[in-house]
Design a protein around this motif. Structure first.
Motif, PDB file in Angstrom:
ATOM      1  N   LEU A 199       0.834  -1.204   0.000  1.00 50.89           N
ATOM      2  CA  LEU A 199       0.000   0.000   0.000  1.00 50.89           C
ATOM      3  C   LEU A 199       0.867   1.250   0.000  1.00 50.89           C
ATOM      4  N   TYR A 200       1.965   1.229   0.759  1.00 49.44           N
ATOM      5  CA  TYR A 200       2.857   2.397   0.771  1.00 49.44           C
ATOM      6  C   TYR A 200       3.467   2.617  -0.606  1.00 49.44           C
ATOM      7  N   LEU A 201       3.915   1.517  -1.219  1.00 51.13           N
ATOM      8  CA  LEU A 201       4.536   1.638  -2.547  1.00 51.13           C
ATOM      9  C   LEU A 201       3.562   2.284  -3.544  1.00 51.13           C
ATOM     10  N   LEU A 202       2.340   1.740  -3.577  1.00 47.29           N
ATOM     11  CA  LEU A 202       1.358   2.268  -4.535  1.00 47.29           C
ATOM     12  C   LEU A 202       0.956   3.692  -4.198  1.00 47.29           C
ATOM     13  N   LEU A 203       0.809   3.965  -2.909  1.00 46.73           N
ATOM     14  CA  LEU A 203       0.417   5.318  -2.504  1.00 46.73           C
ATOM     15  C   LEU A 203       1.509   6.332  -2.838  1.00 46.73           C
ATOM     16  N   ALA A 204       2.768   5.946  -2.629  1.00 49.91           N
ATOM     17  CA  ALA A 204       3.870   6.869  -2.925  1.00 49.91           C
ATOM     18  C   ALA A 204       3.899   7.200  -4.417  1.00 49.91           C
ATOM     19  N   ILE A 205       3.801   6.171  -5.255  1.00 51.28           N
ATOM     20  CA  ILE A 205       3.825   6.417  -6.707  1.00 51.28           C
ATOM     21  C   ILE A 205       2.622   7.256  -7.125  1.00 51.28           C
ATOM     22  N   SER A 206       1.452   6.912  -6.573  1.00 52.44           N
ATOM     23  CA  SER A 206       0.241   7.651  -6.946  1.00 52.44           C
ATOM     24  C   SER A 206       0.321   9.104  -6.501  1.00 52.44           C
ATOM     25  N   THR A 207       0.849   9.334  -5.299  1.00 48.81           N
ATOM     26  CA  THR A 207       0.927  10.709  -4.811  1.00 48.81           C
ATOM     27  C   THR A 207       1.902  11.526  -5.652  1.00 48.81           C
ATOM     28  N   VAL A 208       3.052  10.930  -5.967  1.00 45.76           N
ATOM     29  CA  VAL A 208       4.027  11.637  -6.805  1.00 45.76           C
ATOM     30  C   VAL A 208       3.403  11.960  -8.163  1.00 45.76           C
ATOM     31  N   SER A 209       2.680  10.995  -8.709  1.00 49.21           N
ATOM     32  CA  SER A 209       2.046  11.206 -10.004  1.00 49.21           C
ATOM     33  C   SER A 209       0.991  12.314  -9.934  1.00 49.21           C
ATOM     34  N   PHE A 216      -2.457  12.485  -0.424  1.00 48.90           N
ATOM     35  CA  PHE A 216      -1.539  12.859   0.653  1.00 48.90           C
ATOM     36  C   PHE A 216      -2.130  12.471   2.011  1.00 48.90           C
ATOM     37  N   VAL A 217      -3.419  12.758   2.194  1.00 48.21           N
ATOM     38  CA  VAL A 217      -4.092  12.387   3.446  1.00 48.21           C
ATOM     39  C   VAL A 217      -4.093  10.863   3.604  1.00 48.21           C
ATOM     40  N   ALA A 218      -4.394  10.178   2.526  1.00 49.00           N
ATOM     41  CA  ALA A 218      -4.419   8.715   2.575  1.00 49.00           C
ATOM     42  C   ALA A 218      -3.049   8.157   2.944  1.00 49.00           C
ATOM     43  N   LEU A 219      -2.003   8.801   2.423  1.00 48.07           N
ATOM     44  CA  LEU A 219      -0.648   8.329   2.728  1.00 48.07           C
ATOM     45  C   LEU A 219      -0.329   8.518   4.211  1.00 48.07           C
ATOM     46  N   ILE A 220      -0.700   9.663   4.746  1.00 48.51           N
ATOM     47  CA  ILE A 220      -0.436   9.908   6.179  1.00 48.51           C
ATOM     48  C   ILE A 220      -1.218   8.892   7.021  1.00 48.51           C
ATOM     49  N   SER A 224       0.377   6.019   9.442  1.00 48.77           N
ATOM     50  CA  SER A 224       0.135   6.054  10.889  1.00 48.77           C
ATOM     51  C   SER A 224      -0.293   4.690  11.424  1.00 48.77           C
ATOM     52  N   GLN A 225      -0.673   3.793  10.548  1.00 45.46           N
ATOM     53  CA  GLN A 225      -1.089   2.464  10.998  1.00 45.46           C
ATOM     54  C   GLN A 225       0.038   1.441  10.949  1.00 45.46           C
ATOM     55  N   GLN A 226       1.241   1.922  10.772  1.00 47.92           N
ATOM     56  CA  GLN A 226       2.386   1.008  10.676  1.00 47.92           C
ATOM     57  C   GLN A 226       2.553   0.203  11.965  1.00 47.92           C
ATOM     58  N   MET A 227       2.411   0.888  13.095  1.00 40.65           N
ATOM     59  CA  MET A 227       2.606   0.216  14.381  1.00 40.65           C
ATOM     60  C   MET A 227       1.562  -0.897  14.562  1.00 40.65           C
ATOM     61  N   THR A 228       0.319  -0.578  14.237  1.00 40.92           N
ATOM     62  CA  THR A 228      -0.753  -1.573  14.379  1.00 40.92           C
ATOM     63  C   THR A 228      -0.540  -2.743  13.417  1.00 40.92           C
ATOM     64  N   LEU A 243     -10.668   7.247   0.062  1.00 49.12           N
ATOM     65  CA  LEU A 243      -9.877   8.369  -0.464  1.00 49.12           C
ATOM     66  C   LEU A 243      -9.216   8.016  -1.789  1.00 49.12           C
ATOM     67  N   VAL A 244      -8.588   6.853  -1.831  1.00 43.76           N
ATOM     68  CA  VAL A 244      -7.898   6.498  -3.083  1.00 43.76           C
ATOM     69  C   VAL A 244      -8.902   6.207  -4.191  1.00 43.76           C
ATOM     70  N   GLY A 245     -10.068   5.686  -3.806  1.00 39.63           N
ATOM     71  CA  GLY A 245     -11.109   5.458  -4.807  1.00 39.63           C
ATOM     72  C   GLY A 245     -11.605   6.771  -5.393  1.00 39.63           C
ATOM     73  N   LEU A 246     -11.822   7.744  -4.506  1.00 42.55           N
ATOM     74  CA  LEU A 246     -12.274   9.062  -4.964  1.00 42.55           C
ATOM     75  C   LEU A 246     -11.214   9.733  -5.840  1.00 42.55           C
ATOM     76  N   SER A 247      -9.966   9.649  -5.383  1.00 44.57           N
ATOM     77  CA  SER A 247      -8.873  10.258  -6.158  1.00 44.57           C
ATOM     78  C   SER A 247      -8.811   9.663  -7.555  1.00 44.57           C
ATOM     79  N   TRP A 248      -8.974   8.371  -7.591  1.00 50.78           N
ATOM     80  CA  TRP A 248      -8.933   7.714  -8.901  1.00 50.78           C
ATOM     81  C   TRP A 248     -10.058   8.234  -9.799  1.00 50.78           C
TER      82      TRP A 248
END
Lengths: 162, 403
Positions: free
Chosen positions: B271-281, B312-316, B320-324, B363-368
């Protein structure tokens, strides 16, 4: 003047390092079966960031704008990239040192604290921003107008020297 | 006078002037290339002797074609140097097959006709052109090389060589020097290859660094476009799996932990990988580096700007759920020693995690949806690659004001 073949080579190298950086950021947590593996990955990642910073500065030095003495102009234009790259390098090294320090004895141990979590979020966010700004700058430096004389550059040069 | 070696140095591989097909046949098929021409047995009668004298020159002139020319003894080289310049290039008139002389043995004048001499002079002057031009031109067929019948049939010529017959015709073969030997090569192929090289050089010259940057930018935009859709689908699939495993009203959370613990960390990483690429794009599309353009995009509710914000919000939220996620990854039943989980505390930890995952998926669905509404929208390309000229003077003014 920057040659197309040289620029293609440099861009390829930069993107390779960026892709490696993204890969380690994404999957380093999965490759923690032995702490040594993570340590090596992190060291290479930090060196890759450092290499990328060196490469972008070499590209700056190669521009006609820089060689004409207008360093401020160039740094002003790309200050976001420079600041973010430096910040990302610092954050990465800090996070890597912290995580490796906690996981060195037991790699599969639960090590997360609020501070580490916050640093993790910052480091990953800045990594994304660094990736965006760096990619943009690298592509922007392919513009031939940075490598040749022009009217606005002459005016600026005259203002600086008057 | 140009020797074959000099010619090879100027424009390798060097092609010889066009040769009549009959002569080529004669050279390649009838006479072995290694045989020295001098050692030909002389004719028995006078006629044969004259004919031989007439023929020997052209055959000597063809010596550079033979592979032996490099290894020939020095005396022969000296002799060759003394030869008239015409003899080297005279393929058209004199190089008729031997058989034709026997048919026309009624004249004794071995001199070449005036027309031929003039033509040779013309050829000689042509040779003084720069080598590069000649190099490509030699492969083609020139009109001067083709001798019409009217030219050849001079009165003198008719006396001696009444049937030198065939007009010089362009043939498909040319002799090209390769590895110190002349080899027959197809003329059309050679012309083609030189044309291809020219076209290739032209394309290379036109391909600038800006084009490289633009193609890389567009390539990344295509990757980003794919990633947006993939991420939306992946996030929806992820949240569906979580809800199915959690059961009705989160009644089977222990089942979710048991089943999902192997998947939690890889899913988080992916999810991080895809979110990072999507956010940069998405940032690329809104050109976030130019604050004024980005702010204007946000204020005018530009789809790319909204999508960037949502990503960006989705990425944050996801980070933040990394610990969980790690806690789920290291799940062991609470009854076991050293377990991170205490009985009854699963819902407290998991409910926010599930909600955050749901929000991320939305969020990612809406962004798409926003981005796919106008997939060609890209402010970076417009500003970075097309509007640079206006940008610099403005920047300069800003700098001078600051200083």
């Amino acid at each position: 003047m920057l040659r197309t073949s040289n620029y293609s080579l440099v861009i390829s190298l930069q993107f390779l390092l960026l892709v490696y950086d993204l890969f380690v950021n994404s999957f380093s947590e999965l490759l923690r079966t032995a702490p040594v593996i993570q340590l090596v990955l992190f060291i290479i990642q930090d060196i890759a960031i450092l290499f990328n910073i060196i490469i972008i500065f070499l590209m700056f030095f190669n521009t006609f704008v820089f060689q004409a003495g207008l360093v401020n102009l160039l740094f002003h234009k790309f200050k976001g990239t420079i600041v973010l790259s430096a910040a990302y390098l610092v954050l990465s090294i800090a996070f890597h040192v912290w995580v490796m320090n906690l996981r060195w004895k037991n790699a599969t141990h639960f090590v997360w604290t609020d501070g580490l979590q916050a640093l993790f979020v910052f480091q990953r966010l800045v990594a994304m921003l660094y990736c965006y700004f760096y990619k943009r700058t690298a592509l922007h430096l392919g513009d031939p107008r940075f490598y040749q004389d022009s009217l606005w550059l002459r005016k600026e040069f005259a203002q600086v020297h008057s | 006078m140009e020797t074959p070696q000099q010619g090879a140095r100027q424009c390798p591989p060097r092609a010889l002037p066009p040769v009549p097909s009959s002569f080529i046949l004669h050279l390649t098929d009838e006479i072995p290339l290694s045989r020295p021409k001098r050692k030909k047995p002389k004719g028995k009668n006078a006629l044969e002797g004259i004919v031989h004298a007439a023929v020997r020159r052209p055959s000597e002139s063809s010596e550079p074609l033979t592979p032996e020319v490099q290894d020939a003894p020095p005396q022969r080289k000296r002799k060759k140097k003394r030869m008239p310049p015409e003899s080297e290039t005279s393929f058209t008139q004199q190089n008729v097959p031997n058989t034709s002389f026997f048919h026309t043995g009624n004249g004794m004048d071995p001199q070449p006709s005036e027309e031929t001499v003039i033509r040779k002079h013309r050829k000689k002057t042509k040779k003084t052109r720069p080598a590069e031009i000649r190099c490509s031109n030699e492969l083609g067929v020139e009109e001067e090389d083709i001798i019409e019948d009217e030219q050849t049939k001079s009165p003198d010529q008719q006396l001696v060589f009444a049937a030198p017959t065939g007009a010089s015709q362009p043939v498909s073969k040319v002799f090209v020097e390769k590895n110190r030997h002349f080899q027959a090569a197809d003329r059309t192929e050679l012309v083609k290859t030189t044309e291809n090289i020219d076209v290739f050089l032209d394309v290379k010259a036109l391909w600038t660094t800006r084009d490289v940057a633009l193609s890389v930018h567009r390539g990344f935009r295509v990757i980003g476009l794919f990633t947006h859709g993939f991420l939306a689908g992946y996030a929806v699939w992820n949240i569906i799996v979580i809800y199915i495993l959690a059961g009705n009203k989160l009644s089977t959370l222990s089942n979710l932990l048991e089943q999902y613990k192997a998947l939690a960390y890889p899913a988080q990483s992916f999810l991080y990988l895809l979110l990072a690429i999507s956010t940069v794009s998405a940032f690329d599309r809104v050109d976030l580096a130019k604050a004024s353009v980005a702010v204007r995009g946000f204020l005018t509710l530009d789809p790319a700007a909204i999508a960037s914000f949502l990503y960006f919000v989705a990425l944050i939220l996801s980070l933040s759920q990394q610990m969980t996620s790690d806690r789920i990854n290291l799940y062991t039943p609470p009854s076991e020693n050293g377990s991170l989980w205490t009985a009854g505390a699963e819902e407290q930890i998991l409910q926010p995690w599930i909600v955050v995952n749901l929000v991320v998926a939305l969020l990612v669905g809406l962004s798409w949806l926003f981005l796919s509404y106008r997939p060609e929208l890209d402010h970076s390309e417009e500003l970075m690659f097309h509007a640079e000229v206006e940008e610099f003077p403005q920047l300069d003014k800003g700098l001078t004001v600051q200083s």
